[in-house]
Design a protein around this motif. Structure first.
Motif: not given
Length: 93
Positions: A21-28, A30-44
């Protein structure tokens, strides 16, 4: 060998959503914290709709109704089995 499923605290999820929400990209994120994009999308999505990361809080009305109907169906099956056993016992006397 399959990966072991990781679990994340609500606080961690809230921090990840905050980064997004503070402007960091999803890709960044996901890559930095070793998450899956789908998990991050679900949390958002969960944070935006209910503000809760609990699956119970994020169920639709249809899902809640289905769970309730399944519980009732199971209870009725048990009652039916008990009545069948009682009928067999009474029939012997």
């Amino acid at each position: 060998m399959p990966k072991q499923r990781r679990t994340f605290t609500a606080e961690f999820k809230k921090q990840m959503v905050g980064l997004y929400e503070n402007g960091k990209s999803r890709a960044a994120i996901v890559e930095e914290y070793g998450l899956t994009a789908s998990a991050l999308d679900r949390w958002i999505k969960q944070a935006q709709t209910t503000g809760s990361f609990s699956e119970k809080d994020n169920r639709s009305e249809e899902e809640n109704e289905l769970i309730a109907l399944r519980k009732e169906n199971q209870r009725l099956k048990m009652e039916n089995d008990i009545l069948k056993q009682a009928a067999l016992i009474m029939g012997r006397k």
